[in-house]
Design a protein around this motif. Structure first.
Motif, PDB file in Angstrom:
ATOM      1  N   ASP A  43       0.835  -1.212   0.000  1.00 33.09           N
ATOM      2  CA  ASP A  43       0.000   0.000   0.000  1.00 33.09           C
ATOM      3  C   ASP A  43       0.868   1.260   0.000  1.00 33.09           C
ATOM      4  O   ASP A  43       0.568   2.230  -0.711  1.00 33.09           O
ATOM      5  N   GLU A  46       2.257   1.715  -3.429  1.00 38.72           N
ATOM      6  CA  GLU A  46       1.228   2.148  -4.385  1.00 38.72           C
ATOM      7  C   GLU A  46       0.960   3.645  -4.236  1.00 38.72           C
ATOM      8  O   GLU A  46       0.843   4.369  -5.234  1.00 38.72           O
ATOM      9  N   GLN A  47       0.875   4.107  -3.003  1.00 35.12           N
ATOM     10  CA  GLN A  47       0.642   5.534  -2.771  1.00 35.12           C
ATOM     11  C   GLN A  47       1.796   6.393  -3.290  1.00 35.12           C
ATOM     12  O   GLN A  47       1.591   7.520  -3.750  1.00 35.12           O
TER      13      GLN A  47
END
Length: 281
Positions: A43, A46-47
């Protein structure tokens, strides 16, 4: 400049600091946190729009194959960290080859990717295992990132080159050591892990800039999923030094990683391997 970001995928109880405290035979009975922590890393990446290499234990991939597929589907590289974090110099050559093959089969079956990169547990390729690089070449690995060219009480090969080198004559295999910095005549560990977590962020930023701007080379940085997990279990029976190293600054690690992804450009280790191999030649 594109630098390489890598994650050594192992659980909190599989680290070298606890290898004499926690038995491998007991691992399955301990609380597993590697899947949730690795998903949190995915995550974060991805950010930040970052692609990286996940050097993963076969033991982990065997138990969490869907996690390997999520890593691959997100565009990251799945590479080998051996089967169960045994140090390379503890093997015979035949045992090392068997460990490589076992881990690779599990990782490729789980991820659907060809595995061409390898990182030795605890950077344990050093003069005690002169047969390791030749075996990696024979097994068809494209690169290794298994050497820490420093002095350390747990690992290190201080006489190794600081940057990419060819360990086997006539082979395309390239060794990509983790990043170090120079302070006068001293070589300082700056490749990530505990050094990144424990030291002020400014040190890592200075070291990476030194490598990029003065040496003109990419940095190769690593960390572990458990390093962003301040709620992990505590191992009371481990040596005090090991506990201090392992548990300090866990709560600040995720924010430091976000800052790192903003301050520099990052890619997978395999994306740098061919150019670094050419320079090593």
């Amino acid at each position: 400049m594109q630098n390489a970001l890598s994650v050594d995928v192992e659980d909190w109880f599989q680290v070298g600091a606890f290898e004499r405290t926690l038995r491998r035979a007991d691992w399955d009975g301990l609380t597993h946190r590697v899947e949730g922590n690795t998903d949190a890393v995915l995550d974060l990446f991805e950010q930040a729009d970052v692609k990286a290499t996940f050097f993963t234990l076969g033991w982990v991939a065997e138990r969490y194959p869907a996690l390997m597929r999520r890593i691959a589907d997100a565009g990251h590289e799945v590479a080998s960290h051996g089967y169960d974090h045994a140090r390379v110099f503890t093997f015979t050559p035949e045992e090392f080859r068997a460990d490589l093959r076992k881990a690779r089969t599990i990782l490729e079956d789980a991820s659907g990717q060809a595995v061409t990169g390898y990182r030795a547990p605890s950077f344990s390729i050093d003069p005690r295992a002169p047969w390791a690089h030749p075996i990696l070449a024979e097994e068809g690995y494209r690169y290794s990132s298994s050497v820490a060219p420093i002095r350390h009480d747990h690992y290190g090969w201080p006489d190794s080159p600081r940057f990419a080198w060819k360990p086997v004559a006539g082979s395309p295999l390239v060794e990509l050591p983790v990043t170090t910095a120079k302070w006068g005549k001293r070589t300082l560990a700056a490749g990530g892990g505990g050094f990144f977590r424990l030291l002020p962020y400014g040190f890592s930023r200075w070291a990476i800039r030194q490598v990029n701007e003065q040496a003109g080379r990419p940095a190769i940085i690593y960390f572990h999923p458990w390093e962003i997990d301040p709620d992990q279990p505590r191992v009371a029976g481990a040596p005090l030094r090991s506990r201090l190293r392992h548990y300090s600054n866990l709560s600040v690690m995720a924010d430091k990683l976000r800052r790192l992804t903003r301050d520099f450009a990052w890619t997978r280790v395999d994306a740098l391997a061919d150019a670094e191999a050419a320079r090593a030649s």
